[in-house]
Design a protein around this motif. Structure first.
Motif, PDB file in Angstrom:
ATOM      1  N   SER A   6       0.825  -1.207   0.000  1.00 28.26           N
ATOM      2  CA  SER A   6       0.000   0.000   0.000  1.00 28.26           C
ATOM      3  C   SER A   6       0.860   1.258   0.000  1.00 28.26           C
ATOM      4  CB  SER A   6      -0.907   0.012   1.230  1.00 28.26           C
ATOM      5  OG  SER A   6      -1.546   1.256   1.373  1.00 28.26           O
ATOM      6  N   ARG A   8      -0.197   3.870   1.526  1.00 28.04           N
ATOM      7  CA  ARG A   8      -0.435   4.437   2.859  1.00 28.04           C
ATOM      8  C   ARG A   8       0.524   3.797   3.854  1.00 28.04           C
ATOM      9  NH1 ARG A   8      -6.552   4.743   4.414  1.00 28.04           N
ATOM     10  NH2 ARG A   8      -6.392   6.361   2.811  1.00 28.04           N
ATOM     11  N   GLU A  59      -6.182  -8.202  -1.808  1.00 27.08           N
ATOM     12  CA  GLU A  59      -6.363  -6.779  -2.082  1.00 27.08           C
ATOM     13  C   GLU A  59      -7.427  -6.525  -3.146  1.00 27.08           C
ATOM     14  OE1 GLU A  59      -2.386  -5.634  -3.021  1.00 27.08           O
ATOM     15  OE2 GLU A  59      -1.665  -6.055  -0.991  1.00 27.08           O
ATOM     16  N   TYR A  61     -10.390  -7.585  -2.928  1.00 27.22           N
ATOM     17  CA  TYR A  61     -11.700  -7.641  -2.292  1.00 27.22           C
ATOM     18  C   TYR A  61     -11.917  -6.603  -1.200  1.00 27.22           C
ATOM     19  CZ  TYR A  61     -11.363 -12.103  -4.679  1.00 27.22           C
ATOM     20  OH  TYR A  61     -11.174 -13.065  -5.633  1.00 27.22           O
ATOM     21  N   THR A  62     -11.043  -5.634  -1.090  1.00 28.36           N
ATOM     22  CA  THR A  62     -11.228  -4.586  -0.091  1.00 28.36           C
ATOM     23  C   THR A  62     -10.618  -3.272  -0.562  1.00 28.36           C
ATOM     24  OG1 THR A  62     -10.772  -3.908   2.192  1.00 28.36           O
ATOM     25  CG2 THR A  62      -9.104  -5.276   1.125  1.00 28.36           C
ATOM     26  N   LYS A  63     -11.206  -2.190  -0.121  1.00 35.10           N
ATOM     27  CA  LYS A  63     -10.679  -0.868  -0.440  1.00 35.10           C
ATOM     28  C   LYS A  63      -9.598  -0.440   0.542  1.00 35.10           C
ATOM     29  CE  LYS A  63     -14.150   1.528   2.370  1.00 35.10           C
ATOM     30  NZ  LYS A  63     -15.263   2.518   2.377  1.00 35.10           N
ATOM     31  N   TYR A  64      -9.470  -1.182   1.640  1.00 32.96           N
ATOM     32  CA  TYR A  64      -8.508  -0.810   2.677  1.00 32.96           C
ATOM     33  C   TYR A  64      -7.120  -1.376   2.378  1.00 32.96           C
ATOM     34  CZ  TYR A  64     -12.541   0.589   5.484  1.00 32.96           C
ATOM     35  OH  TYR A  64     -13.683   1.197   5.928  1.00 32.96           O
TER      36      TYR A  64
END
Length: 291
Positions: A6, A8, A59, A61-64
């Motif tokens: 990520s 982030r 990754e 299956y999620t936006k996080y």
């Protein structure tokens, strides 16, 4: 050591959900509803294989963002050491989300409720067991259904259609000449459904002449040993009523329903007749799915 693909950074994260997240199923998604805008997943990696969602496919299956910790590196930590590690990696952490059966620390000796005392300045959210039709949703149960070829139940607990991603490899070369043209796939780390023939959709992720295609294509797929020819194991996908202008290099295959078990045929003519029947059955199933 903490890792992530990520953009982030861990320093930004204010809420965190912890688990193995194999399958990214409905119970996992219920945990993620408790995360805030600066939320993330902490995936505890194990050596368990095959998986419902191998590393990096989670990754999808999620936006996080997802951060990874290897179980080997933390399994001998005490409960206090583990929670201190969380605070070190995620200094802005304000909320921690776990399932009711979450355990941590050496020999799994600490329970989810112990987090309240070890992280007194952090909000702890402990989610109850998530059920579908009174069935508890767990990765282990989903794996059992897939191993039995019960795609309907597996998909119901996943909240999506189970799929695998594979690269195209060279096959026997007799399909397009004497049977039906197929794409032979090679996968890595995925749990494969029970051997047999399935009604599937597929998506071309990469081909020789173009980029990924968003459209789902009707297909019939075979998993197992080719009992009527060389007896070698294969994963073969026949795309129904479609002539491809370029060779697919990478496919995602979505399993809707098992059509039949794998079986031996005396000759290729008999096998071809069975495949024709399989295609007809698959089309009927897939048309109902999109009706």
């Amino acid at each position: 050591m903490l890792s992530s693909s990520s953009l982030r950074t861990a320093n930004e994260i204010t809420s965190l959900a912890i688990g193995k997240f194999d399958g990214m199923h409905l119970a996992h998604l219920s945990l993620l509803k408790n995360l805030d805008f600066l939320g993330a997943l902490l995936c505890i990696q194990t050596k368990e294989s095959p998986c419902l969602t191998p590393m990096k496919t989670k990754e999808l299956y999620t936006k996080y963002p997802i951060f990874y910790l290897k179980l080997e590196e933390i399994k001998d930590l005490s409960g206090e050491q583990f929670t201190q590690l969380l605070q070190t990696y995620f200094p802005c952490l304000k909320k921690l989300v776990v399932g009711y059966d979450f355990r941590f620390g050496k020999n799994r000796s600490f329970e989810a409720s112990d987090l309240q005392f070890l992280l007194s300045n952090t909000q702890i959210v402990i989610c109850d067991e998530f059920c579908v039709s009174d069935i508890g949703v767990h990765s282990s149960l989903i794996k059992e259904f897939i191993a039995l070829g019960n795609c309907k139940m597996a998909n119901a607990l996943l909240g999506r259609t189970y799929s695998i991603i594979g690269k195209s490899v060279r096959g026997q070369g007799i399909g397009s000449k004497q049977l039906f043209a197929t794409i032979n796939l090679q996968t890595q780390d995925y749990l494969l459904p029970q051997h047999g023939v399935y009604a599937t959709f597929c998506k071309i992720l990469e081909s020789e002449s173009c980029a990924a295609q968003d459209s789902l294509l009707q297909s019939v797929s075979f998993i197992g040993n080719r009992l009527s020819t060389d007896r070698s194991f294969s994963i073969e996908v026949h795309i129904i009523d479609r002539v491809l202008t370029s060779n697919p290099l990478k496919l995602e295959v979505f399993f809707l329903q098992k059509i039949r078990d794998n079986k031996h045929f005396k000759n290729l003519l008999d096998l071809r007749g069975q495949i024709e029947s399989d295609i007809h059955t698959a089309k009927s199933i897939l048309n109902k799915e999109h009706s």
